[in-house]
Design an enzyme around this catalytic site. Sequence first.
Site, PDB file in Angstrom:
ATOM      1  N   ARG A  27      -9.390  10.069  19.606  1.00  0.00           N
ATOM      2  CA  ARG A  27      -8.501   9.768  20.728  1.00  0.00           C
ATOM      3  C   ARG A  27      -9.296   8.951  21.748  1.00  0.00           C
ATOM      4  O   ARG A  27     -10.514   9.131  21.886  1.00  0.00           O
ATOM      5  CB  ARG A  27      -8.011  11.058  21.402  1.00  0.00           C
ATOM      6  CG  ARG A  27      -6.961  11.805  20.593  1.00  0.00           C
ATOM      7  CD  ARG A  27      -5.634  11.058  20.556  1.00  0.00           C
ATOM      8  NE  ARG A  27      -4.592  11.782  19.855  1.00  0.00           N
ATOM      9  CZ  ARG A  27      -4.188  11.535  18.598  1.00  0.00           C
ATOM     10  NH1 ARG A  27      -4.780  10.572  17.896  1.00  0.00           N
ATOM     11  NH2 ARG A  27      -3.211  12.218  18.058  1.00  0.00           N
ATOM     12  N   HIS A  39      -3.953   1.607  17.105  1.00  0.00           N
ATOM     13  CA  HIS A  39      -3.683   3.008  16.701  1.00  0.00           C
ATOM     14  C   HIS A  39      -2.933   3.009  15.356  1.00  0.00           C
ATOM     15  O   HIS A  39      -1.867   3.610  15.225  1.00  0.00           O
ATOM     16  CB  HIS A  39      -2.880   3.745  17.780  1.00  0.00           C
ATOM     17  CG  HIS A  39      -2.997   5.241  17.670  1.00  0.00           C
ATOM     18  ND1 HIS A  39      -3.047   6.068  18.757  1.00  0.00           N
ATOM     19  CD2 HIS A  39      -3.072   6.065  16.590  1.00  0.00           C
ATOM     20  CE1 HIS A  39      -3.132   7.329  18.361  1.00  0.00           C
ATOM     21  NE2 HIS A  39      -3.155   7.353  17.036  1.00  0.00           N
TER      22      HIS A  39
END
Length: 306
Positions: free
Chosen positions: A221, A269
């Site tokens: 993350r 992502h």
Amino acid sequence: MRCVLVSKSLDLRGYLGAQFLRAADRIEIVSHPHHGPATDIRLAVAWHPPDDAFDHYPHLQAVCSIGAGVDNILACPSLRPGVEVIRVVDPAQAQMMSGFVAWHVIGHQRRFATYQAQQREERWQRLALRRAQDVPVGILGFGEIGRTVATDLPVMAWSRTAKETPPGISGFDGTAGLDAMLGQTEVLVNLLPLTPETRGILNRTTFARMYRGSYLIQVGRGEHLVEADLLAALESGQLAGAALDVFSAEPLAPRHPFWRHPRIVVTPHDACEVSVEAIGATFRATAEAIRAGRRPPHSIDRERGY
Ligand code: NAP
Ligand code: GLV
């Protein structure tokens, strides 16, 4: 029973599609904000829920993520204690992540960036070749995804608790274990969940412990990374390059220094994704468990944060 779809970043109804909605056996799906009665809304599917979203659904028993990570759900202030949070465990997703990691590990091992730079200069220069075993890979996080990556690459792996590791994989745990692994690492793969303990773990101290000229593959993350420390490590040569798939603010802001950095590869992502089928299977198993008064499978430990 009814289920509410809650997201401020995604049109979940469109994302999950008609097949998912049809397969939601005897469960009526509504979208947040739902203005009708909420007494039988016991289930939610959520991704980046708005801060007050769960205040509207006082009878909620479980919230399903649509991904492996649940950090964005746990961070929601209106998530009440005792509500189960369920993540998706999808072997196909882990396999896809393994391919992404292998792409960048091999790119570093085979000096892809240097060849690209040489080509731009029309320079014909052979470079010393290295074998896979000459480039030690360390993984932060030896969970569902880290374990799959480790079966495809010879690695060292770090986790919170000590693990039996298959032959060919060296396991490390705890603070001393992290130091020991970093001291032998040339490619660092971050596959940790975001928790208060792991936030900011990719920082100058971590980079300084690795071999000079190491490479970072950041697929956890965004908040794991201290961005200024990465730029400094690239500037000093402590890191040779980085592949970044996740960012603390997504999408990555226009003119962010990462976009044009010659030694950073940015992907949006997109390292891997959970299939809608896997989300559907998780959702059905959760609903079945709630109806039977059991704890849903893949409920995460809210205390631990993953
Ligand atoms: P998982 O099965 O829950 O595994 C998490 C691993 O991290 C476990 O090995 C755990 O240790 C370790 N860990 C957690 N906190 C730690 C700490 N403080 N110190 C050391 N180790 C710690 O999770 P997963 O399914 O493999 O997914 C991992 C993460 O990958 C997700 O949470 C998400 O952030 C990221 N992800 C990114 C993408 C993407 O597209 N970029 C896609 C999927 C997932 P123990 O084994 O000791 O519990
Ligand atoms: C993606 O980031 C996931 O958590 O599945």
